[in-house]
Scaffold this motif. Structure first.
Motif, mmCIF file in Angstrom:
data_model
loop_
_atom_site.group_PDB
_atom_site.id
_atom_site.type_symbol
_atom_site.label_atom_id
_atom_site.label_comp_id
_atom_site.label_asym_id
_atom_site.label_seq_id
_atom_site.Cartn_x
_atom_site.Cartn_y
_atom_site.Cartn_z
ATOM 1 N N LEU A 27 0.827 -1.203 0.000
ATOM 2 C CA LEU A 27 0.000 0.000 0.000
ATOM 3 C C LEU A 27 0.862 1.254 0.000
ATOM 4 O O LEU A 27 0.554 2.246 -0.671
ATOM 5 N N SER A 28 1.958 1.213 0.732
ATOM 6 C CA SER A 28 2.875 2.347 0.767
ATOM 7 C C SER A 28 3.506 2.567 -0.602
ATOM 8 O O SER A 28 3.685 3.715 -1.044
ATOM 9 N N ALA A 29 3.814 1.469 -1.295
ATOM 10 C CA ALA A 29 4.415 1.561 -2.628
ATOM 11 C C ALA A 29 3.428 2.098 -3.660
ATOM 12 O O ALA A 29 3.813 2.776 -4.615
ATOM 13 N N SER B 220 -2.396 3.995 6.963
ATOM 14 C CA SER B 220 -2.386 5.448 7.005
ATOM 15 C C SER B 220 -3.576 6.001 6.224
ATOM 16 O O SER B 220 -3.843 5.570 5.098
ATOM 17 N N SER B 221 -4.279 6.958 6.817
ATOM 18 C CA SER B 221 -5.403 7.570 6.112
ATOM 19 C C SER B 221 -4.926 8.338 4.877
ATOM 20 O O SER B 221 -5.678 8.549 3.933
ATOM 21 N N GLN B 222 -3.640 8.751 4.860
ATOM 22 C CA GLN B 222 -3.097 9.447 3.698
ATOM 23 C C GLN B 222 -3.108 8.551 2.457
ATOM 24 O O GLN B 222 -3.284 9.030 1.340
ATOM 25 N N ILE B 223 -2.911 7.241 2.682
ATOM 26 C CA ILE B 223 -2.939 6.306 1.552
ATOM 27 C C ILE B 223 -4.328 6.288 0.934
ATOM 28 O O ILE B 223 -4.484 6.308 -0.295
ATOM 29 N N LEU B 224 -5.352 6.295 1.786
ATOM 30 C CA LEU B 224 -6.721 6.261 1.276
ATOM 31 C C LEU B 224 -7.095 7.580 0.595
ATOM 32 O O LEU B 224 -7.809 7.587 -0.404
ATOM 33 N N ARG B 225 -6.596 8.696 1.141
ATOM 34 C CA ARG B 225 -6.944 10.005 0.569
ATOM 35 C C ARG B 225 -6.131 10.312 -0.688
ATOM 36 O O ARG B 225 -6.599 11.014 -1.580
ATOM 37 N N GLY B 226 -4.920 9.786 -0.746
ATOM 38 C CA GLY B 226 -4.028 10.152 -1.843
ATOM 39 C C GLY B 226 -3.893 9.098 -2.924
ATOM 40 O O GLY B 226 -3.089 9.246 -3.850
ATOM 41 N N THR B 227 -4.673 8.026 -2.828
ATOM 42 C CA THR B 227 -4.537 6.920 -3.772
ATOM 43 C C THR B 227 -5.916 6.437 -4.183
ATOM 44 O O THR B 227 -6.828 6.347 -3.352
#
Length: 323
Positions: free
Chosen positions: A220-222, A249-256
């Motif tokens: 997910l980070s990748a 991380s919620s950033q993964i959901l918001r930014g991907t």
């Protein structure tokens, strides 16, 4: 009849006598069982640790959730039953009986359905895989993962990327249709960079995951976006071999553009389960009969069930009990 019976909760199945099953309605059929596979589900239900057994009052019971055999007219069939299947005879509802091609052997037919459930259902219904898409299978060195590679190609995947820890088995996955392999033995940063590079060159449409845990966190980070438009990826959890939880991380959901879902008995609709029995399993049986789908098995006779129950079977083979 002879059967594999658990007499007390957590006990080892014993080869013993059990009363013959009885056909109670016109919707049921008697089956002369020839083989049944043993899966994680069967072991968990037998030990009383599976969530479906939480409220059961334990009594001597048969093990097994599915099997293959002959109807009274001689037809070869696969069947699903909650009443136990590792026995000389079984009764199954006609809705849960699937024909087997004459040319397909019983051990293969017994082993395939569970692996098909763990691959085809996620690809077909949860990711809605389209021909030409790229699939990453996380944890592809086990029985179901190896079948998933072949199913993805049968469903039209253009490229299949696989991960796993066993380097020798990983190398052999090219023979099953894998196009690229990535070792889970890599350190975190190298693994992430490898996935980033692949995703940049050939955007990953689908991730079918059998591992969960740390490797999914790294995946997910990748895949994480950088604030611009990102490629849509559908990740489906089928197993959790390395752990039941992750940090997300919620950033993964918001930014991907990422869709995360799961595939298992509790997540399928009645219509999807019906299609599993009427279309998907028959299609995969025919593919196996045509030598387009393979699965490794280890066979043991019913009388040896007590010995083999605690025997370590290769994770790359499905244990099948011959009856």
């Amino acid at each position: 009849m002879k059967a594999a019976i658990v007499f007390e909760k957590g006990g080892i199945p014993q080869y013993a006598d059990f009363s013959d099953p009885v056909v109670n309605s016109e919707n049921e059929q008697l089956i002369s069982v020839k083989a049944a596979s043993i899966k994680h589900l069967d072991r968990a239900r037998a030990s009383g640790t599976h969530y479906s057994t939480e409220n059961e009052v334990h009594q001597p019971k048969l093990i097994g959730s599915d099997g293959v055999g002959l109807l009274e007219n001689g037809d070869k069939v696969y069947f699903f039953s909650k009443k136990g299947t590792v026995a000389e005879k079984a009764v199954a509802d006609k809705k849960f009986i699937v024909p087997i091609p004459d040319s397909l052997d019983f051990p293969t037919a017994a082993a395939l359905p569970n692996a098909v459930m763990g691959s085809a259902m996620g690809l077909k219904f949860k990711t809605k895989l389209k021909p030409g898409e790229t699939v990453l299978i996380n944890g592809a060195t086990g029985v179901t993962g190896k079948v998933a590679i072949q199913v993805a190609k049968l469903y039209g995947a253009k490229k299949v990327i696989v991960t796993g820890r066993n380097e020798e088995v990983l190398a052999s996955l090219y023979d099953l249709g894998a196009d690229e392999v990535v070792s889970l033995q890599l350190n975190d940063e190298d693994f992430k960079q490898k996935i980033k590079d692949i995703h940049s060159e050939t955007p990953i449409d689908v991730v079918l995951d059998y591992v969960w845990g740390r490797s999914v966190e790294l995946l997910l980070s990748a895949l994480k976006g950088d604030g611009t438009f990102s490629h849509k990826t559908r990740l489906v959890s089928v197993g959790g071999m390395s752990g039941d939880t992750i940090q997300l991380s919620s950033q993964i959901l918001r930014g991907t553009d990422i869709q995360i879902s799961g595939s298992g008995l509790g997540s399928w609709t009645p219509d999807e389960f019906k299609l599993l029995l009427t279309e998907i399993i028959p299609e995969m049986f025919q593919a196996a009969a045509n030598n387009k789908l393979e699965i490794e098995t280890e066979t043991v006779h019913l009388k040896d069930i007590g010995t083999v129950w605690q025997h370590e079977i290769s994770s790359r083979k499905r244990l099948v009990i011959l009856i």
